[in-house]
Design an enzyme around this catalytic site. Structure first.
Site, short mmCIF file in Angstrom:
data_model
loop_
_atom_site.label_atom_id
_atom_site.label_comp_id
_atom_site.label_asym_id
_atom_site.label_seq_id
_atom_site.Cartn_x
_atom_site.Cartn_y
_atom_site.Cartn_z
N CYS A 221 1.35 -24.23 76.17
CA CYS A 221 0.78 -23.81 74.89
C CYS A 221 -0.53 -23.05 75.11
CB CYS A 221 0.63 -25.01 73.96
SG CYS A 221 0.70 -24.49 72.22
N HIS B 251 5.74 -27.17 73.90
CA HIS B 251 5.31 -28.38 74.61
C HIS B 251 6.51 -29.10 75.21
CE1 HIS B 251 1.08 -28.60 73.23
NE2 HIS B 251 1.54 -27.97 72.16
N GLU C 266 6.62 -31.37 77.31
CA GLU C 266 6.37 -32.79 77.60
C GLU C 266 6.96 -33.72 76.56
OE1 GLU C 266 4.11 -30.55 76.74
OE2 GLU C 266 2.45 -31.37 75.55
N1 GLN Z 1 -4.99 -23.34 69.90
C1 GLN Z 1 -3.77 -22.66 70.19
C2 GLN Z 1 -2.99 -22.29 68.94
O1 GLN Z 1 -3.21 -22.82 67.90
C3 GLN Z 1 -2.90 -23.48 71.14
C4 GLN Z 1 -2.42 -24.75 70.52
C5 GLN Z 1 -1.90 -25.73 71.53
O2 GLN Z 1 -2.16 -25.62 72.73
N2 GLN Z 1 -1.17 -26.74 71.09
O3 GLN Z 1 -2.13 -21.46 68.99
#
Ligand code: GLN
Length: 539
Positions: free
Chosen positions: A382, A508, A510
């Site tokens: 992410c 994600h 995970e």
């Molecule tokens: N802050 C970033 C976004 O909102 C990444 C979010 C995250 O890593 N879950 O896109």
């Protein structure tokens, strides 16, 4: 007839009520019962989505895009259930529903009260979560005695009466401290906690006693006597080497038999062989000399729960590769050009997890650069993918000052930016891109090689996206977009083929890793890191 198991906690928090509930679920599933879970959280946030991980730990995302308590992560990892937004409810969420109804005039002139209106809403939440499960495990967050958990206890008291005693049972997880100077395990705090429960009309059927050591028979007998619980239903739950031993331990304490008797269900011998295998593999790994050192560059490194699912996914990858994974937490803020080699020079793999806000972002970008330039396996999740794109734009494609508009709204090169639908939102809660989205993989890429299939579904939780205006330019410079959000053609996975192992994903992974089916990206990341290590050693 559906059966209900209500799980409460006493004495203090952090006893592992979530993993214990997950472990109970695992046993019931191994007995062939169809189960589900509900976590009821007494706090007033509508969901944990807007909470700081320091307060609450990781926000776990379900397939259908709910931002939930991290215990749902344990439930999914320990069993085959797929949870939804109905499997976690907070006081805030239920009050919100009540207040909306009240404004609609749905209460027809009645005074709206905690009892019966709030308690009814809780019972409805339980019914909704239950779906077609044969056994429903309802875990109440917090500790018995808290003001905010009272309505939940009242609701489950009522529900147990309505469902009938043979269809419901209460498990109380409690703590039995060991007092070193006296050399004794002390039962008093547990006695008091049960007294508190009984005062509101709940007689626990089972006590699961957390303690440093196994409880001797005499202590069990004493607890049974003072709490009015059958001696066979006072179970010992000492600290274990791994949470994956919990189902085996509860079975040893005969929880399967106790539950079958109390709920009046057919006893079936649970098949826990897969758990035995996992635990013995973990023991072997602990003793073996094969290990890898992985740096995680995070913001919340003091609180382990902030990255719970990543921690677990690394353990699953460790099991799959039969190598020990030593995690080194590095605070992104601490990284400078001068000290980075000290922090990361000896690492076999570098992982940058998700995150929000600009604190530590430049440190994370430095970590990506270090991994890219030194050909060290890199895995970005992410935000970890977004900083990889920023680093590549700045230092390979020469876009000086490239950034995400999250961190620099005036950046000359907004390589990461908001999509139109994310602009001018007046609500923060529940408005990110959340939950599972279909992603199409490009054949002949590392991502395809890892998944070995063309279409995947992975869970998201972010607002910002790879800005496709820069896609062509960055690809010309050697970045490969190997996965795209099928419906919108947005880059979801990036990689650098000239690097030994470099991958960043917008989702994600995970959240979908389990001990029995490790997530392929985590598995391959650890494999690549271990190979890199062996290569270093050979030279
Ligand atoms: N802050 C970033 C976004 O909102 C990444 C979010 C995250 O890593 N879950 O896109």
């Amino acid at each position: 007839m559906q059966k209900f198991i209500f799980i409460t906690g006493g004495v203090l928090s952090s006893l592992g009520k979530g993993v214990t509930s997950a472990g109970i679920g695992a046993i019931l599933e191994a007995m062939g019962y169809k189960i589900t879970f509900l976590k009821l959280d007494p706090y007033l946030n509508v969901d944990p989505g807007t909470m700081n991980p320091y307060q609450h730990g990781e926000v776990y995302v379900t397939e259908d895009g709910a931002e939930t308590d991290l215990d749902l992560g344990h439930y999914e990892r320990f069993t085959n259930v797929v949870l939804t937004k109905y499997n976690n409810a907070t006081s805030g969420k239920l009050y919100y529903q009540i207040l909306e109804k009240e404004r609609r005039g749905a209460y027809l002139g009645a005074t709206v009260q905690i009892i019966p209106h709030f308690t009814n809403e809780i019972k409805r939440a339980i019914e909704k979560a239950s779906a077609d499960a044969e056994i429903v495990l309802v875990e109440i967050g917090g500790t018995v005695g808290d003001i905010e958990s009272l309505p939940f206890l009242e609701a489950i008291r009522q529900m147990s009466l309505e469902k009938g005693r043979e269809n419901s049972m209460f498990i109380h997880l409690t703590y039995v401290p060991y007092i070193k100077v006296a050399g004794e395990l002390k039962t008093k705090p547990s006695q008091h906690s049960v007294k508190e429960l009984r005062a509101i009309g709940i007689q626990p059927d089972v006590l699961i006693c957390r303690a440093e050591k196994p409880l001797p028979k005499a202590i069990k007998r004493k607890l049974a006597l003072f709490t009015n619980v059958h001696e066979d239903a006072v179970l010992s739950a000492p600290d274990l080497d791994t949470i994956y031993e919990i189902p085996l331990h509860l079975k040893k304490e005969k929880l399967d038999v106790v539950i079958s008797n109390l709920l009046n269900i057919e006893y079936r011998e649970p098949d826990l062989s897969k758990w035995k295998k996992i635990v013995s593999t973990l023991n072997q790994i602990e003793k073996s000399s094969s290990e890898v050192n992985i740096a995680i560059i995070g913001k919340y490194t003091e609180l382990k729960d902030a990255y719970k699912s990543i921690d677990e996914a690394l353990i699953h990858a460790s099991i799959a590769n039969k190598v020990k994974v030593n995690v080194h937490w590095v605070r992104a803020d601490d990284l400078t050009d001068e000290n980075i080699n000290e922090f990361l020079g000896n690492m076999d793999g570098i992982l940058v997890p998700g995150g929000f806000g600009d604190r530590g972002v430049e440190g994370k970008i430095k970590a990506v650069r270090f991994a890219r330039e030194n050909n060290i396996p890199y895995f970005g999740i992410c935000l970890g993918m977004q900083v990889a794109v920023i680093e590549f734009a700045r230092n390979v494609a020469g876009l000086e000052g490239a950034n995400s508009t999250e961190f620099d709204p005036q950046t000359p090169y907004p390589v990461i930016d908001l999509m139109p639908e994310q602009k001018n939102l007046d609500k923060k809660g529940g408005t990110m891109r959340l939950g599972a989205y279909k992603c199409t993989l490009k054949e002949g890429t590392l991502a395809y090689d890892i998944y070995k299939q063309k279409e995947i579904y992975e869970r998201h939780r972010h607002r910002y996206e790879f800005n496709t205006e820069y896609k062509k330019l960055l690809e010309e410079k050697g970045l490969v977009v190997s996965g795209e959000y099928t419906a919108k053609k947005l880059p979801e996975i990036v990689e650098i083929p000239s690097h030994r192992w470099f991958i960043g994903c917008q989702f994600h992974p995970e959240f979908k890793s389990k001990p029995f089916s490790p997530h392929p990206i985590f598995r391959e990341f650890i494999r690549a890191s271990f190979e890199y290590k062996k290569e270093k050693e050979a030279n």
